[in-house]
Design an enzyme around this catalytic site. Structure first.
Site, mmCIF file in Angstrom:
data_model
loop_
_atom_site.group_PDB
_atom_site.id
_atom_site.type_symbol
_atom_site.label_atom_id
_atom_site.label_comp_id
_atom_site.label_asym_id
_atom_site.label_seq_id
_atom_site.Cartn_x
_atom_site.Cartn_y
_atom_site.Cartn_z
ATOM 1 N N ARG A 5 7.644 6.166 13.821
ATOM 2 C CA ARG A 5 7.334 5.083 13.990
ATOM 3 C C ARG A 5 9.054 5.151 13.841
ATOM 4 O O ARG A 5 9.541 5.239 13.158
ATOM 5 C CB ARG A 5 6.804 3.925 13.439
ATOM 6 C CG ARG A 5 7.183 3.033 13.927
ATOM 7 C CD ARG A 5 6.597 1.535 13.582
ATOM 8 N NE ARG A 5 6.693 1.280 12.186
ATOM 9 C CZ ARG A 5 7.533 -0.154 11.646
ATOM 10 N NH1 ARG A 5 7.614 -0.773 12.704
ATOM 11 N NH2 ARG A 5 7.119 -0.368 10.925
ATOM 12 N N HIS A 23 2.100 -3.132 4.830
ATOM 13 C CA HIS A 23 1.705 -4.317 3.528
ATOM 14 C C HIS A 23 2.207 -3.068 2.224
ATOM 15 O O HIS A 23 2.099 -2.225 2.139
ATOM 16 C CB HIS A 23 0.269 -3.748 3.113
ATOM 17 C CG HIS A 23 -0.016 -4.110 2.483
ATOM 18 N ND1 HIS A 23 -0.404 -5.912 1.900
ATOM 19 C CD2 HIS A 23 -0.855 -3.596 0.542
ATOM 20 C CE1 HIS A 23 -0.694 -5.883 0.321
ATOM 21 N NE2 HIS A 23 -1.213 -4.482 0.080
ATOM 22 N N THR A 47 1.503 0.432 9.398
ATOM 23 C CA THR A 47 2.685 0.810 9.773
ATOM 24 C C THR A 47 3.778 0.642 8.852
ATOM 25 O O THR A 47 4.572 1.545 9.088
ATOM 26 C CB THR A 47 3.586 -0.582 11.187
ATOM 27 O OG1 THR A 47 3.555 -1.704 10.408
ATOM 28 C CG2 THR A 47 2.621 -0.092 12.304
ATOM 29 N N GLU A 48 3.758 0.333 7.892
ATOM 30 C CA GLU A 48 4.427 0.126 6.949
ATOM 31 C C GLU A 48 4.079 0.304 5.324
ATOM 32 O O GLU A 48 2.749 -0.846 4.951
ATOM 33 C CB GLU A 48 5.580 -0.349 6.509
ATOM 34 C CG GLU A 48 6.714 -0.858 7.765
ATOM 35 C CD GLU A 48 7.513 -1.651 7.556
ATOM 36 O OE1 GLU A 48 7.479 -2.360 6.884
ATOM 37 O OE2 GLU A 48 8.406 -2.141 8.699
ATOM 38 N N ASN A 49 4.086 1.230 4.517
ATOM 39 C CA ASN A 49 2.970 1.089 2.653
ATOM 40 C C ASN A 49 3.876 2.230 2.533
ATOM 41 O O ASN A 49 4.006 2.896 2.728
ATOM 42 C CB ASN A 49 1.504 1.078 3.417
ATOM 43 C CG ASN A 49 1.108 1.785 1.655
ATOM 44 O OD1 ASN A 49 0.534 2.103 1.241
ATOM 45 N ND2 ASN A 49 0.949 -0.093 1.184
#
Length: 484
Positions: free
Chosen positions: A10, A244, A312-314
């Protein structure tokens, strides 16, 4: 990425890199287009699926200065024009599009608290107006893709929202339960509810409307959608991206209207608390609370009709000046959070993908380079910016290869080897730093011309200039005295 065995990556396309002024009719930068063409082609050649974000907070400066950025409704059309160009030039190869990454941060930290660009502090109104226009812009771009490109490109378009979980401090206290839900609705629900249901969460409309009335305002500080706009916005999401990182305990806290001025933060009537036992290795706001992730994912399933979800984000940072490659806390964080996500999938939540944040250490907004989220360490002091794999690289690579966790015995054996490798790499890096320092000292000793030039520019030139000014002043006084 190949070493890590990633199957997707991404990244965002910088609006100013494609359209320097933000307006297509002014100029399209073909060098910028070429850069992304090459990146996308290289990813596909290596069987890595590109997932493209259209807006990760980099608004062309001209649009901010001339129109006021996201405070102005004209951004809706300008953003749509930019997105349409991206679909035209890259859509034959890109099948996953994200309009906005964490618009909450753009709205609140850009136009309310002023922590991020453009640094405005329009308390109580700026965040709501910016969010209103971003939601409309998202919907317009979705419709553009749906009507003009979907049939020939067969892609999906969604949005990525930041979602932190709010847990009631006292589960037997209805006010705390309401406050915790209000925290989530004012955070993720602010954007998700209009996109999935057509309008803002009722609790936002109630609280902001009431506080606006108490302030003596004739209308709510929260803008409203027309009936036509509600219908236009509802359902404009093929998938929901979720970023998250952490959780908060939430309790009721009443903020009287007008006390210290109205703001997004006081409109919510909540107080955020943390448990001091929660691990916090890096960013001051980021505590490791894995169980909150599962609860958030189940909340999304219940609230929004179990949409298709891509995480998408962790991830987790470290805040260290020294080189630290043996990031055992990141391995633990990834294991715990991914495990909670897997539990949510068993609960029936429609999670289809996961992306760790982030691949490399990077510029962390107002924290600069002091917080490192990367799986790969980047030596920012070296002009070549060399990258070194942290221990978490091997762990994450195994998860990708197994599409799950490797068995515990293998993990323990592998951990021992990794720590040994890690330690030796750390020693090499430390030695490199010493050599770099020594080289700088030697350069000054063995390069008298350079040393002389530095001395001339830093000491001699200012001194001579000062003397010239003094002599000129004395000579002028002498002339004036003779004339009199």
């Amino acid at each position: 990425m190949k070493e890590l065995k990633l199957n997707h990556y991404r990244f965002s396309i910088a609006w100013p890199r494609i359209m320097p002024t933000g307006i297509k009719s002014d100029h399209v930068n073909e060098k910028g287009i070429k850069y992304y063409d090459e990146l996308i082609d290289n990813l596909l050649e290596n069987n890595i699926t590109p997932i493209v974000t259209l807006y990760h907070w980099d608004l062309p400066q001209v649009l901010q200065e001339k129109y006021g950025g996201w405070q102005n409704i004209s951004m809706v059309n300008y953003f749509n024009e930019f997105a349409n160009l991206c679909f035209e030039r890259f859509g034959n190869r890109v099948k996953y599009w994200i309009t906005f990454n964490n618009p909450w941060s753009v709205a609140v930290e850009g136009y309310e608290t002023g922590e991020h660009a453009p640094g405005l502090k329009l308390r109580g109104t700026g965040a709501y107006r910016a969010a209103h226009h971003m939601i409309k812009a998202h919907a317009k771009v979705w419709h553009t893709y749906d009507t003009q490109w979907r049939a020939k490109q067969n892609g999906l378009l969604g949005i990525s929202l930041s979602g932190e979980w709010g847990e009631p401090v006292d589960l037997s206290n209805p006010k705390d339960i309401e406050a915790a839900e209000r925290y989530v609705q004012f955070y993720m629900g602010w954007f998700a509810t209009p996109i999935f249901h057509g309008d803002y969460p009722q609790v936002m409309k109630d609280f902001i409307g009431r506080k606006s009335t108490q302030q003596g305002l004739g209308m709510s500080r929260l803008p409203s959608f027309s009936t036509q706009e509600k219908s236009y916005i509802k359902g404009t999401c093929d998938f929901l991206g979720i970023g998250h990182f952490t959780t908060r305990y939430i309790t009721q806290k009443n903020y009287p209207p007008g006390r210290g001025g109205s703001s997004y933060l006081t409109d919510r009537d909540v107080a955020e608390l943390v448990d001091p036992r929660w691990p916090d290795p890096g960013s001051e706001w980021l505590y490791s609370v894995p169980w909150g992730f599962r609860r958030l994912l189940n909340f999304i399933k219940t609230q929004y009709g179990n949409p298709l979800i891509y995480v998408t984000e962790n991830g987790v940072s470290e805040k260290m000046m020294c080189t630290e490659l043996c990031d055992h806390w990141r391995i633990q964080y990834l294991k715990d959070y991914i495990n909670e996500m897997l539990k949510a999938i068993r609960d029936g939540v429609n999670v289809r993908g996961y992306t760790a944040w982030s691949l490399l250490d990077k510029f962390e907004w107002d924290e600069g380079y002091t917080e490192r989220f990367g799986l790969y360490y980047v030596d920012f002091r070296n002009k070549n910016k060399p990258r070194y794999p942290k221990a978490s690289v091997q762990y994450y690579k195994r998860i990708i290869s197994f599409n799950g966790f490797p068995n515990q015995r293998e993990v323990e054996n592998w951990k021992i080897r990794t720590i040994e490798t890690c330690s030796s790499t750390n020693q090499l890096l430390a030695a490199e730093e010493k050599r770099s320092t020594a080289a700088n000292v030697l350069r000054l000793i063995h390069d008298p011309l350079t040393s002389h030039m530095e001395m001339v520019t830093e000491i001699v030139v200012p001194t001579v200039c000062t003397l010239c000014i003094l002599l000129s002043a004395v000579f002028l006084m002498f002339l004036l005295r003779r004339r009199h």
